[in-house]
Design a protein around this motif. Structure first.
Motif: not given
Length: 302
Positions: A146-160, A227-230, A264-269
Motif C-alpha cells: 500500500i502507498f501514501i503519495h505526498i504531493v506539494r505545490n510544485p512552485r515550492a518543489v522547483v524552488n527547493s 497534500r503537503y499543505e494539508d 512540522i514547519v511549513d516551509a512554503n511560508q
C-alpha cells in the motif's frame, strides 16, 4: 524467510515534497519497522536494524530522537540498502515496472524487508522513497503493498530543487537521470531559453505524472493522496488519517505521545534552510512555471 510481510507500506513522492516530515509523523508508530541511516551506512549488516529498537526507550520517545540524529536511528530512504537488494532500485533513468523484477530482484527485495521486520521486531514495514513511482515494480513483489503519495505545490518543489547542491539539472539533461524529455517538453524548454527553473519544473512534471499514472491503477484501499499543505495545516490529524489508512491503531497511546513531541514547519511560508518560493522567484518566473505546469496545478488544486 520466516517473517510474514503483511501489507508493506511505502510513502512516495517526487522529492522535495514533504516525505521526511510525513515519515516523522507516522513511521514511529509502534507497529512499524523501517530502514534507518544505519542501513544506508552498513547495508550488508542484517542485524543493524536492532539499533532501531532503542527509539522505544521511554527517554527517546520524545524530541531526543530528532535532536540526537544522526546517532539515534531515524527513518531514512537508505538507497544503499535498497541497491544491495536490487542494484537498479535507487537511480534508474526511467520508472521501474513488473518487467524489471527478476528472480534475484524479488528475493533481494523480500529479504531486505524481512531482515528489517525481524531485527526491528515489528509486525509491519514502512519505508519512504522519492523520484520515480516504482509502484508496478513493488506490487509485483508485494501484491498487497500500500502507498501514501505526498504531493506539494510544485512552485515550492522547483524552488527547493534549484537551491540544493546535489541537483543535477545545472549540468543539463545529459547528466540527470530522468530520461530525455518528450518533444513537447523539449519545445517548452526552448521556449523558456532552457531556464533552470523550467528544467526543474520539467523534472517535477515527469515524476508527478509517473506517480499519477501508476497510482491511478491501484485499488482505493492501496493508495492515499496527502497534500503537503494539508499536512502542515494539521499535522496530527493527517498523521492519524494515514495510520488508519495503513490499518494500524491511531489511538495507540505510544503513538499519541510521539505526536505530542513532533512539530512540522511549513516551509512554503517560512524560510527553512532556504527562503520560501514566493521570496525566491520573480513574478515573471512564477508565471513561467504556472504556464508550464498548468494541467498538473489544476489537477492537484494548486
Amino acid at each position: 524467510m520466516s517473517a510474514d510481510v503483511r501489507r508493506p507500506a511505502f510513502v512516495i513522492g517526487t522529492g522535495r515534497c514533504g516525505l521526511s516530515p510525513l515519515m516523522d509523523l507516522i513511521a514511529y508508530h509502534p507497529d512499524f519497522g523501517w530502514p534507518s541511516q544505519y542501513h544506508e551506512r552498513m547495508p550488508d549488516k542484517a542485524w543493524i536494524g536492532r539499533l532501531s529498537r532503542i527509539v522505544e526507550w521511554p527517554l527517546l520517545r520524545g524530541p531526543l530522537k530528532f535532536r540526537l540524529q544522526p546517532y539515534i536511528p531515524v527513518h531514512d530512504e537508505a538507497w544503499g540498502y535498497w541497491r544491495r537488494a536490487f542494484a537498479g532500485f535507487s537511480e534508474p533513468f526511467r520508472d521501474l515496472t513488473e518487467d524489471d523484477v527478476t528472480p534475484r530482484a524479488r528475493h533481494g527485495m523480500k529479504r531486505a524487508v524481512v531482515d528489517i521486520l525481524e531485527s526491528h521486531a515489528k509486525p509491519r514495514f514502512i519505508a519512504e522513497y522519492s523520484g520515480w513511482s516504482r509502484v508496478r515494480f513493488i506490487r509485483e513483489i508485494f501484491p498487497d503493498a500500500i502507498f501514501i503519495h505526498i504531493v506539494r505545490n510544485p512552485r515550492a518543489v522547483v524552488n527547493s530543487l534549484v537551491n540544493i547542491n546535489y541537483w543535477r539539472g545545472y549540468e543539463g539533461i545529459s547528466k540527470w537521470r530522468w530520461g530525455e524529455p518528450g518533444a513537447e517538453l523539449q519545445e517548452a524548454l526552448k521556449k523558456y531559453d532552457h531556464s533552470f527553473l523550467a528544467l526543474a519544473g520539467v523534472q517535477w512534471k515527469i515524476l508527478i505524472n509517473s506517480l499519477r499514472e501508476t497510482t491511478s491503477e491501484l485499488p482505493d484501499d492501496a493508495i492515499k493522496l496527502v497534500r503537503y499543505e494539508d499536512m502542515v495545516a494539521d499535522p496530527h490529524a493527517t498523521a492519524r488519517e494515514c495510520i488508519e489508512f495503513l490499518g494500524a491503531d491511531a489511538s495507540d497511546s505510544r503513538f499519541g505521545r510521539h505526536l505530542g513531541t513532533t512539530s512540522i514547519v511549513d516551509a512554503n511560508q517560512v524560510a527553512f534552510r532556504i527562503p520560501s518560493w514566493r521570496e525566491s522567484m520573480s513574478p515573471k518566473q512564477i508565471a513561467m512555471l504556472e504556464e508550464l505546469l498548468e494541467e498538473e496545478l489544476a489537477h492537484f488544486g494548486y
